[in-house]
Design a protein around this motif. Sequence first.
Motif, PDB file in Angstrom:
ATOM      1  N   THR A 276     -17.825  27.038  65.026  1.00  0.00           N
ATOM      2  CA  THR A 276     -18.773  28.132  65.262  1.00  0.00           C
ATOM      3  C   THR A 276     -19.385  27.960  66.640  1.00  0.00           C
ATOM      4  O   THR A 276     -19.109  26.970  67.340  1.00  0.00           O
ATOM      5  N   THR A 277     -20.209  28.911  67.026  1.00  0.00           N
ATOM      6  CA  THR A 277     -20.867  28.885  68.341  1.00  0.00           C
ATOM      7  C   THR A 277     -22.367  29.015  68.147  1.00  0.00           C
ATOM      8  O   THR A 277     -22.829  29.915  67.426  1.00  0.00           O
ATOM      9  N   VAL A 278     -23.133  28.106  68.779  1.00  0.00           N
ATOM     10  CA  VAL A 278     -24.588  28.146  68.702  1.00  0.00           C
ATOM     11  C   VAL A 278     -25.151  28.029  70.115  1.00  0.00           C
ATOM     12  O   VAL A 278     -24.456  27.570  71.033  1.00  0.00           O
ATOM     13  N   THR A 279     -26.395  28.449  70.254  1.00  0.00           N
ATOM     14  CA  THR A 279     -27.047  28.363  71.569  1.00  0.00           C
ATOM     15  C   THR A 279     -27.727  27.016  71.725  1.00  0.00           C
ATOM     16  O   THR A 279     -27.924  26.262  70.763  1.00  0.00           O
ATOM     17  N   ALA A 280     -28.116  26.728  72.953  1.00  0.00           N
ATOM     18  CA  ALA A 280     -28.798  25.460  73.235  1.00  0.00           C
ATOM     19  C   ALA A 280     -30.158  25.405  72.551  1.00  0.00           C
ATOM     20  O   ALA A 280     -30.591  24.339  72.079  1.00  0.00           O
ATOM     21  N   ASP A 281     -30.857  26.557  72.463  1.00  0.00           N
ATOM     22  CA  ASP A 281     -32.144  26.573  71.789  1.00  0.00           C
ATOM     23  C   ASP A 281     -31.998  26.262  70.312  1.00  0.00           C
ATOM     24  O   ASP A 281     -32.842  25.567  69.725  1.00  0.00           O
ATOM     25  N   GLU A 282     -30.922  26.776  69.678  1.00  0.00           N
ATOM     26  CA  GLU A 282     -30.698  26.507  68.259  1.00  0.00           C
ATOM     27  C   GLU A 282     -30.413  25.024  68.025  1.00  0.00           C
ATOM     28  O   GLU A 282     -30.859  24.451  67.035  1.00  0.00           O
ATOM     29  N   ILE A 283     -29.658  24.424  68.938  1.00  0.00           N
ATOM     30  CA  ILE A 283     -29.377  22.992  68.792  1.00  0.00           C
ATOM     31  C   ILE A 283     -30.668  22.170  68.966  1.00  0.00           C
ATOM     32  O   ILE A 283     -30.924  21.202  68.238  1.00  0.00           O
ATOM     33  N   ALA A 284     -31.520  22.600  69.901  1.00  0.00           N
ATOM     34  CA  ALA A 284     -32.778  21.877  70.118  1.00  0.00           C
ATOM     35  C   ALA A 284     -33.709  21.997  68.921  1.00  0.00           C
ATOM     36  O   ALA A 284     -34.518  21.100  68.646  1.00  0.00           O
ATOM     37  N   GLY A 285     -33.589  23.078  68.174  1.00  0.00           N
ATOM     38  CA  GLY A 285     -34.476  23.276  67.025  1.00  0.00           C
ATOM     39  C   GLY A 285     -33.931  22.766  65.722  1.00  0.00           C
ATOM     40  O   GLY A 285     -34.530  22.993  64.661  1.00  0.00           O
ATOM     41  N   LEU A 286     -32.770  22.106  65.735  1.00  0.00           N
ATOM     42  CA  LEU A 286     -32.184  21.605  64.492  1.00  0.00           C
ATOM     43  C   LEU A 286     -33.005  20.449  63.930  1.00  0.00           C
ATOM     44  O   LEU A 286     -33.543  19.625  64.686  1.00  0.00           O
ATOM     45  N   ALA A 287     -33.080  20.378  62.604  1.00  0.00           N
ATOM     46  CA  ALA A 287     -33.781  19.294  61.912  1.00  0.00           C
ATOM     47  C   ALA A 287     -32.974  18.907  60.690  1.00  0.00           C
ATOM     48  O   ALA A 287     -32.049  19.612  60.279  1.00  0.00           O
ATOM     49  N   VAL A 288     -33.321  17.782  60.120  1.00  0.00           N
ATOM     50  CA  VAL A 288     -32.599  17.295  58.942  1.00  0.00           C
ATOM     51  C   VAL A 288     -32.754  18.288  57.803  1.00  0.00           C
ATOM     52  O   VAL A 288     -33.860  18.739  57.505  1.00  0.00           O
ATOM     53  N   GLY A 289     -31.619  18.648  57.178  1.00  0.00           N
ATOM     54  CA  GLY A 289     -31.650  19.584  56.077  1.00  0.00           C
ATOM     55  C   GLY A 289     -31.336  21.003  56.481  1.00  0.00           C
ATOM     56  O   GLY A 289     -31.171  21.861  55.597  1.00  0.00           O
ATOM     57  N   ASP A 290     -31.277  21.305  57.781  1.00  0.00           N
ATOM     58  CA  ASP A 290     -30.915  22.655  58.215  1.00  0.00           C
ATOM     59  C   ASP A 290     -29.443  22.935  57.896  1.00  0.00           C
ATOM     60  O   ASP A 290     -28.591  22.037  57.839  1.00  0.00           O
ATOM     61  N   ILE A 291     -29.105  24.171  57.708  1.00  0.00           N
ATOM     62  CA  ILE A 291     -27.749  24.615  57.383  1.00  0.00           C
ATOM     63  C   ILE A 291     -27.217  25.473  58.536  1.00  0.00           C
ATOM     64  O   ILE A 291     -27.890  26.406  58.981  1.00  0.00           O
ATOM     65  N   ILE A 292     -26.028  25.144  58.997  1.00  0.00           N
ATOM     66  CA  ILE A 292     -25.367  25.921  60.046  1.00  0.00           C
ATOM     67  C   ILE A 292     -24.305  26.796  59.391  1.00  0.00           C
ATOM     68  O   ILE A 292     -23.392  26.288  58.718  1.00  0.00           O
ATOM     69  N   LEU A 293     -24.401  28.062  59.590  1.00  0.00           N
ATOM     70  CA  LEU A 293     -23.443  29.013  59.016  1.00  0.00           C
ATOM     71  C   LEU A 293     -22.208  29.119  59.934  1.00  0.00           C
ATOM     72  O   LEU A 293     -22.330  29.161  61.152  1.00  0.00           O
ATOM     73  N   THR A 294     -21.046  29.134  59.327  1.00  0.00           N
ATOM     74  CA  THR A 294     -19.792  29.315  60.062  1.00  0.00           C
ATOM     75  C   THR A 294     -19.085  30.565  59.542  1.00  0.00           C
ATOM     76  O   THR A 294     -19.457  31.143  58.523  1.00  0.00           O
ATOM     77  N   GLN A 295     -18.038  30.965  60.268  1.00  0.00           N
ATOM     78  CA  GLN A 295     -17.286  32.157  59.869  1.00  0.00           C
ATOM     79  C   GLN A 295     -16.121  31.834  58.940  1.00  0.00           C
ATOM     80  O   GLN A 295     -15.377  32.732  58.569  1.00  0.00           O
ATOM     81  N   ARG A 296     -15.977  30.573  58.549  1.00  0.00           N
ATOM     82  CA  ARG A 296     -14.865  30.197  57.671  1.00  0.00           C
ATOM     83  C   ARG A 296     -15.288  30.330  56.210  1.00  0.00           C
ATOM     84  O   ARG A 296     -16.343  29.849  55.812  1.00  0.00           O
ATOM     85  N   ASP A 297     -14.451  30.956  55.415  1.00  0.00           N
ATOM     86  CA  ASP A 297     -14.709  31.096  53.988  1.00  0.00           C
ATOM     87  C   ASP A 297     -14.417  29.765  53.294  1.00  0.00           C
ATOM     88  O   ASP A 297     -13.465  29.070  53.645  1.00  0.00           O
ATOM     89  N   GLN A 298     -15.235  29.430  52.303  1.00  0.00           N
ATOM     90  CA  GLN A 298     -15.056  28.161  51.616  1.00  0.00           C
ATOM     91  C   GLN A 298     -13.716  28.086  50.893  1.00  0.00           C
ATOM     92  O   GLN A 298     -13.099  27.025  50.814  1.00  0.00           O
ATOM     93  N   SER A 299     -13.219  29.213  50.408  1.00  0.00           N
ATOM     94  CA  SER A 299     -11.969  29.212  49.643  1.00  0.00           C
ATOM     95  C   SER A 299     -10.728  29.136  50.537  1.00  0.00           C
ATOM     96  O   SER A 299      -9.619  28.954  50.038  1.00  0.00           O
ATOM     97  N   SER A 300     -10.912  29.309  51.844  1.00  0.00           N
ATOM     98  CA  SER A 300      -9.748  29.315  52.738  1.00  0.00           C
ATOM     99  C   SER A 300      -9.204  27.917  52.994  1.00  0.00           C
ATOM    100  O   SER A 300      -8.074  27.755  53.448  1.00  0.00           O
ATOM    101  N   GLY A 301      -9.992  26.877  52.709  1.00  0.00           N
ATOM    102  CA  GLY A 301      -9.522  25.516  52.909  1.00  0.00           C
ATOM    103  C   GLY A 301      -9.687  25.058  54.340  1.00  0.00           C
ATOM    104  O   GLY A 301     -10.136  25.803  55.219  1.00  0.00           O
TER     105      GLY A 301
END
Length: 351
Positions: A276-301
């Motif tokens: 996935t793609t994230v901005t620098a501000d999003e990376i700076a604001g990450l904390a333990v327990g945060d969830i990063i959403l991706t475009q891959r479906d869980q069932s796709s493997g």
Amino acid sequence: MSDVLSQNEVESLLAALDGDASASDFGGGGGQDPAPRTGGQISVYDFKRPERVSKEQMRAFQALHEGFSREFGAALSGMLRSIVEVRLISVDQLTYSEFVFSLENPTCFNLLESKGLEGNLILDLNPSIIFPVVDRLLGGGRHARLSNPNRALTEIELRLVSRITQLAMRGLEKAWSNLCSLDLHVTQVESNPQLVQIVPPNEVIVLISFEISMGDMRGIMNLCIPFNTIEPLSGKLSSDTWSAYTKRAADERQKLSLEKSVGKAKVKLAVQVAETTVTADEIAGLAVGDIILTQRDQSSGLEIYLEGRPMFRGSPGMLKGHKAIRVGERIRPAKELIAQQLGESDEPEKK
């Protein structure tokens, strides 16, 4: 005026003729320098025998049939239980009439038909080697023959000679396999070569001559190929075509050794969980327990990469306390998918 010229008058006439000839040769004299004569090379050209086969194609025929002569000699030696040498002696182009009238009569004149070529070929076996070969097949051949009978072959002798002809045809089919599929078979056998007319007398043919030696006995085998028969293959007669003739099938021992050595080579395997793609501000604001959403479906493997190329799909898991991935289906390349779609679209049209 007297009828007889004196010696002085004769010399005067000859001197005058020499002067006229020299003046005409050098542009009439006048103090000018004579034009230099060029010493160009003169080559004889016979319009009855045009050179329709190029030198490169002739060299191709020579290299092609040198390999054939070696293998045919080995096969013939195995059949006759004697040392037989087959040597290519010439590759020429001439007219069909010249070829026919150069043969002995009687001879063993085999007319061959090929399914891969439009036309016929001729395989001629000289009696000086045919009768010793027949004698060898019948249990003799220990001593050289003083003379050969001047007659046509009998039915029994023709059946024995056909074994030699079959060996030659199989060798020619193998030698020509990179050009076309010959699939030769004998349609006619004649003792008088002048009774067979496969092309017009002035048609150009390629004559390939071999010398067959068995002890002190020698004879000639001729292969006649009309030019109109091989004309569609003219573009294939190059050095790149016949070079593959010498290739042999891989030895089983070498094949297994190569597989074993390559099997020990290490390759890099990687599993891509997500991208996935994230901005620098999003990376700076990450904390333990945060969830990063991706475009891959869980069932796709997950995708399994070998040396950077996607090869399989898999599913993550645990095995004996270690992270693991189960290999699933193979990822098919785009070219393979396109070929399949084209094949499926062609099937309804055929129906």
